[in-house]
Design a protein around this motif. Structure first.
Motif, mmCIF file in Angstrom:
data_model
loop_
_atom_site.group_PDB
_atom_site.id
_atom_site.type_symbol
_atom_site.label_atom_id
_atom_site.label_comp_id
_atom_site.label_asym_id
_atom_site.label_seq_id
_atom_site.Cartn_x
_atom_site.Cartn_y
_atom_site.Cartn_z
ATOM 1 N N GLN A 166 0.861 -1.349 0.037
ATOM 2 C CA GLN A 166 -0.003 -0.223 -0.025
ATOM 3 C C GLN A 166 0.863 1.133 -0.150
ATOM 4 O O GLN A 166 0.580 1.947 -0.551
ATOM 5 C CB GLN A 166 -0.791 0.028 1.340
ATOM 6 N N CYS A 167 1.806 1.279 0.941
ATOM 7 C CA CYS A 167 2.866 2.220 0.928
ATOM 8 C C CYS A 167 3.499 2.640 -0.554
ATOM 9 O O CYS A 167 3.675 3.740 -1.065
ATOM 10 C CB CYS A 167 4.020 1.904 1.914
ATOM 11 N N GLU A 168 3.760 1.604 -1.181
ATOM 12 C CA GLU A 168 4.725 1.579 -2.561
ATOM 13 C C GLU A 168 3.573 2.451 -3.613
ATOM 14 O O GLU A 168 4.010 2.924 -4.414
ATOM 15 C CB GLU A 168 4.924 0.098 -3.082
ATOM 16 N N GLU A 169 2.555 1.890 -3.485
ATOM 17 C CA GLU A 169 1.287 2.083 -4.356
ATOM 18 C C GLU A 169 1.134 3.866 -4.131
ATOM 19 O O GLU A 169 1.053 4.665 -5.090
ATOM 20 C CB GLU A 169 0.176 1.514 -4.031
ATOM 21 N N THR A 170 1.119 4.136 -2.815
ATOM 22 C CA THR A 170 0.662 5.689 -2.413
ATOM 23 C C THR A 170 1.833 6.552 -2.806
ATOM 24 O O THR A 170 1.769 7.536 -3.289
ATOM 25 C CB THR A 170 0.318 5.569 -1.033
ATOM 26 N N LEU A 171 3.067 6.087 -2.678
ATOM 27 C CA LEU A 171 4.249 6.865 -3.161
ATOM 28 C C LEU A 171 4.317 7.002 -4.639
ATOM 29 O O LEU A 171 4.450 8.156 -5.072
ATOM 30 C CB LEU A 171 5.438 5.841 -2.682
ATOM 31 N N LEU A 172 3.904 6.114 -5.325
ATOM 32 C CA LEU A 172 3.895 5.977 -6.834
ATOM 33 C C LEU A 172 2.711 7.226 -7.149
ATOM 34 O O LEU A 172 2.907 7.984 -8.155
ATOM 35 C CB LEU A 172 3.432 4.830 -7.235
ATOM 36 N N ARG A 173 1.638 6.856 -6.316
ATOM 37 C CA ARG A 173 0.585 8.079 -6.832
ATOM 38 C C ARG A 173 1.068 9.486 -6.654
ATOM 39 O O ARG A 173 0.843 10.314 -7.199
ATOM 40 C CB ARG A 173 -0.622 7.767 -5.836
ATOM 41 N N ALA A 174 1.768 9.786 -5.451
ATOM 42 C CA ALA A 174 2.195 10.974 -5.178
ATOM 43 C C ALA A 174 3.424 11.270 -6.237
ATOM 44 O O ALA A 174 3.435 12.490 -6.478
ATOM 45 C CB ALA A 174 2.839 11.100 -3.734
ATOM 46 N N VAL A 175 4.126 10.337 -6.409
ATOM 47 C CA VAL A 175 5.012 10.729 -7.780
ATOM 48 C C VAL A 175 4.466 11.222 -8.979
ATOM 49 O O VAL A 175 4.782 11.967 -9.644
ATOM 50 C CB VAL A 175 6.185 9.500 -7.883
ATOM 51 N N TYR A 176 3.562 10.515 -9.457
ATOM 52 C CA TYR A 176 2.743 10.696 -10.592
ATOM 53 C C TYR A 176 1.621 11.613 -10.529
ATOM 54 O O TYR A 176 1.022 11.985 -11.519
ATOM 55 C CB TYR A 176 2.409 9.367 -11.246
ATOM 56 N N ARG A 177 1.265 12.189 -9.179
ATOM 57 C CA ARG A 177 0.312 12.922 -9.213
ATOM 58 C C ARG A 177 -1.019 12.609 -9.497
ATOM 59 O O ARG A 177 -1.688 13.258 -10.306
ATOM 60 C CB ARG A 177 0.408 14.360 -9.650
ATOM 61 N N VAL A 178 -1.445 11.212 -9.490
ATOM 62 C CA VAL A 178 -2.738 10.814 -9.799
ATOM 63 C C VAL A 178 -3.347 10.018 -8.622
ATOM 64 O O VAL A 178 -2.628 9.333 -7.750
ATOM 65 C CB VAL A 178 -2.655 9.778 -10.984
ATOM 66 N N ASP A 179 -4.559 9.750 -8.722
ATOM 67 C CA ASP A 179 -5.283 9.204 -7.573
ATOM 68 C C ASP A 179 -5.395 7.583 -7.812
ATOM 69 O O ASP A 179 -5.700 6.716 -7.328
ATOM 70 C CB ASP A 179 -6.563 9.905 -7.186
ATOM 71 N N LYS A 180 -5.616 7.087 -9.295
ATOM 72 C CA LYS A 180 -5.614 6.020 -9.856
ATOM 73 C C LYS A 180 -4.530 5.691 -10.588
ATOM 74 O O LYS A 180 -4.092 6.395 -11.572
ATOM 75 C CB LYS A 180 -6.959 5.927 -10.556
ATOM 76 N N LEU A 181 -3.824 4.926 -10.322
ATOM 77 C CA LEU A 181 -2.658 4.154 -11.130
ATOM 78 C C LEU A 181 -2.936 3.788 -12.494
ATOM 79 O O LEU A 181 -3.620 2.722 -12.325
ATOM 80 C CB LEU A 181 -1.616 3.407 -10.217
ATOM 81 N N THR A 182 -2.289 4.060 -13.487
ATOM 82 C CA THR A 182 -2.585 3.248 -14.739
ATOM 83 C C THR A 182 -1.461 2.118 -15.082
ATOM 84 O O THR A 182 -0.676 2.078 -14.186
ATOM 85 C CB THR A 182 -2.041 4.279 -15.969
ATOM 86 N N VAL A 183 -1.808 1.119 -15.896
ATOM 87 C CA VAL A 183 -0.875 0.113 -16.148
ATOM 88 C C VAL A 183 0.414 0.571 -16.618
ATOM 89 O O VAL A 183 1.699 0.012 -16.172
ATOM 90 C CB VAL A 183 -1.271 -0.563 -17.275
ATOM 91 N N ASP A 184 0.634 1.748 -17.315
ATOM 92 C CA ASP A 184 1.848 2.301 -17.703
ATOM 93 C C ASP A 184 2.977 2.829 -16.440
ATOM 94 O O ASP A 184 3.921 2.300 -16.375
ATOM 95 C CB ASP A 184 1.592 3.519 -18.428
ATOM 96 N N ILE A 185 2.196 3.178 -15.539
ATOM 97 C CA ILE A 185 2.726 3.723 -14.152
ATOM 98 C C ILE A 185 3.274 2.408 -13.478
ATOM 99 O O ILE A 185 4.231 2.121 -13.033
ATOM 100 C CB ILE A 185 1.731 4.619 -13.452
ATOM 101 N N THR A 186 2.350 1.405 -13.271
ATOM 102 C CA THR A 186 2.545 0.370 -12.491
ATOM 103 C C THR A 186 3.900 -0.465 -13.186
ATOM 104 O O THR A 186 4.542 -1.193 -12.508
ATOM 105 C CB THR A 186 1.443 -0.552 -12.110
ATOM 106 N N SER A 187 3.708 -0.625 -14.483
ATOM 107 C CA SER A 187 4.852 -1.311 -15.076
ATOM 108 C C SER A 187 6.094 -0.732 -15.329
ATOM 109 O O SER A 187 6.917 -1.192 -15.835
ATOM 110 C CB SER A 187 4.345 -1.796 -16.304
ATOM 111 N N SER A 188 6.249 0.596 -14.840
ATOM 112 C CA SER A 188 7.373 1.444 -14.963
ATOM 113 C C SER A 188 8.661 0.636 -14.329
ATOM 114 O O SER A 188 8.352 0.441 -13.233
ATOM 115 C CB SER A 188 7.138 3.070 -14.983
ATOM 116 N N ASP A 189 9.701 1.001 -14.809
ATOM 117 C CA ASP A 189 10.860 0.489 -13.809
ATOM 118 C C ASP A 189 11.297 1.566 -12.960
ATOM 119 O O ASP A 189 10.686 3.056 -12.909
ATOM 120 C CB ASP A 189 12.074 0.075 -14.751
ATOM 121 N N ILE A 190 12.218 1.284 -12.062
ATOM 122 C CA ILE A 190 12.460 2.451 -10.928
ATOM 123 C C ILE A 190 13.273 3.619 -11.360
ATOM 124 O O ILE A 190 12.747 4.773 -11.035
ATOM 125 C CB ILE A 190 13.312 1.493 -9.679
ATOM 126 N N GLY A 191 14.146 3.456 -12.638
ATOM 127 C CA GLY A 191 14.724 4.691 -13.011
ATOM 128 C C GLY A 191 13.886 5.628 -13.698
ATOM 129 O O GLY A 191 13.851 6.603 -13.244
#
Ligand code: S6P
Length: 544
Positions: A471-496
């Motif tokens: 849940q923390c990883e997901e919320t961090l990603l939401r804050a990085v991409y500034r979206v409330d709902k993560l897209t497949v593009d975002i969840t499949s992106s690499d750490i770089g």
């Protein structure tokens, strides 16, 4: 400037704790217990001594920093961690000094390379420059080179991303060693973690006919980072394991005493930087004395020199009242959106420039607080050097000037430098604590701009929210991409890709934390943080 309610609370807390607070031996050693944050390496643990640093007064902060720094010189106990003064560590220092001596006596086609990322690279630069100056004065060939991840611009500005690039590490090593037949490579990574340095060590191990690798860091070998490095077959830990094997026949050297967790978790610019400076100066000074003054390199001599640094530490903190007054004044400046300026000359001013430049990655840039583009390039803490950026002698061309009078570097000056470093670290850290940049002893506004910091950000969210890792990883990603709902593009992106995106975002971790704690949307979290610009206070409201 009227004392804020928060400052008033601090005073009360300190009166309660007693400004003369000292720590018992068991408190000083609490972090050593196998049960204390067992999943974290020493360099990432939070220091039990500074748990309440965010609510301490200036004089309490200084006492806490003093106790943390004193942990550097604590004796080894039983089968726990190796320490700075441990027999095995001092013996390795003797062996490495002898290797440097060989290079100094036969400098033709030889080189000693010091390399690291961030603070470790800056120290590589400072130390190699000062010992090259000593050689120049003696009309000797210069044998020291330095490498800093991100190149010379990283000397005075934060460049966190190049730390993740092992290939660049190798390329820069090949470049400085071109044509050399015998290279002593000293890789510095306080956390035994930087892929940039791992790549260089791996390259040395593949070319033993030319390279002898030395690793300097402050975790035991089994705590070296074991995360896969994209595009590589090795991890930092696997490189360390290969080095350990070779160390038995002195074909590689490991200098990795533990110095205890940092006062602000993970801030290796503090003890990590100081201990790097101490160890390498002791080694290189002994080699110089052996080569040019015929003073044999001995166990006793090395130990004595290390103890001189311990004395420098004690002498520095004997002025704790003065340091606290300075820290209080610096904190007050930052609290009223003003700044702290360091002015000086020579290597001491250089330490000021470095300390100032490290505040951005450690505490977050001032621009992000003020959202004011005009101030984009200016920090809360700034350094100035007499003479300006002219004669630094850095490899990529003029950056800065060091004065003639600081040409030579007798041991006393080195301890003076350490004392200055301790003081500046205390002032900049303390002032940011007083400004409300720290929660407990964590930098909550950490910018996840490399893989180490990205992992640290996720861990911090877990610790402060109590939510599961996913849940923390997901919320961090939401804050990085500034979206409330993560897209497949975002969840499949690499750490770089995630790190590159995070570079342009402000308050990523605070936003994620507010979302986790309150279940609100990002937009709501943003307006919540706008209402309470002091992140620590904003987070406290959510936690209560
Ligand atoms: C830490 C500093 C960082 C580190 C850098 C290298 O306070 O801001 O820039 O120096 O990440 O770390 P390490 O563990 O490889 O020496």
């Amino acid at each position: 400037y009227p004392a804020s309610a928060a400052a008033q609370k601090r005073t009360d807390l300190c009166t309660m704790a007693g400004s003369d607070r000292t720590w018992s031996l068991s408190a000083m050693r609490e972090w050593e217990s196998p049960d204390y944050e067992p999943s974290l390496p020493v360099s990432e643990k939070s220091n039990p001594l500074t748990r309440d640093i965010d609510r301490a007064s200036a004089s309490c902060i200084v006492r806490m920093l003093q106790a943390c720094d004193a942990q550097m010189f604590q004796e080894e106990r039983g089968d726990t961690y190796q320490r700075l003064l441990s027999e095995a560590v001092v013996k390795t220092l003797v062996d490495v000094a002898k290797r440097v001596e060989l290079t100094l006596k036969d400098p033709q086609d030889s080189l000693v390379v010091l390399s690291g990322c961030g603070t470790s690279g800056r120290l590589a630069f400072l130390i190699s420059s000062s010992f090259n100056r000593a050689l120049r004065e003696l009309n000797q060939s210069l044998v020291y080179s330095y490498i800093i991840a991100g190149g010379d611009r990283a000397l005075l500005s934060s460049q966190e991303a190049p730390e993740d690039d092992p290939k660049q590490g190798v390329l820069s090593l090949k470049k400085v060693c071109e044509g050399k037949k015998c290279v002593l490579f000293i890789g510095i990574s306080c956390g035994l973690s930087a892929p940039f340095v791992a790549g260089q060590l791996d390259f040395c191990l593949q070319h033993p006919e030319v390279f002898t690798p030395v690793l300097v860091g402050f975790n035991p070998t089994h705590q070296a980072r074991d995360e896969p490095i994209p595009g590589c077959t090795f991890t930092f830990r696997s490189v360390v394991q290969r080095m350990q094997e070779l160390a038995k026949s002195q074909k590689a050297f490991l200098i990795n005493p533990a110095v205890g967790p940092e006062a602000i978790s993970g801030s290796s610019r503090m003890k990590g930087g100081s201990a790097t400076k101490i160890l390498l100066e002791v080694v290189l000074s002994a080699a110089h004395a052996a080569t040019f003054k015929n003073t044999a390199i001995t166990y006793k001599g090395i130990l004595q020199h290390m103890r001189a640094y311990k004395k420098a530490l004690d002498i520095t903190y004997a002025e704790s009242e003065g340091i606290a007054a300075l820290l209080e004044a610096a904190g007050q400046s930052l609290r009223c959106a003003r700044r702290v300026c360091y002015l000086g000359w020579g290597s001491l001013a250089m330490l000021g420039l470095i300390d100032a430049s490290e505040c951005n990655p450690t505490f977050g840039a001032v621009t992000r607080d003020l959202l004011c583009l005009r101030l984009r390039d200016y920090g809360d803490v700034r350094g100035f050097i007499s003479g300006g950026y002219r004669e630094l002698n850095n490899s990529e061309g003029p950056l800065i000037s060091l004065r003639e009078k600081n040409k030579s570097m007798p041991p006393l000056s080195q301890q003076w430098e350490l004392s200055t470093k301790l003081l500046l670290n205390a002032v900049s850290t303390g002032a940011h604590v007083l400004k409300g940049k720290i929660y407990q002893n964590h930098m909550i506004d950490v910018q996840p701009t490399n893989s180490k910091l990205y992992c640290r950000a996720t861990r911090l969210l877990q610790k402060l929210s109590g939510c599961p890792q996913s849940q923390c990883e997901e919320t961090l990603l939401r804050a990085v991409y500034r979206v409330d709902k993560l897209t497949v593009d975002i969840t499949s992106s690499d750490i770089g890709t995630r790190i590159r995106t995070a570079k342009n975002r402000a308050k990523v971790v605070p936003l994620a934390l507010v979302c986790l704690l309150t279940g609100c949307s990002l937009l709501e979290a943003e307006s919540h943080l706008e209402l309470k610009p002091i992140v620590r206070e904003a987070v406290e409201v959510c936690l209560s």
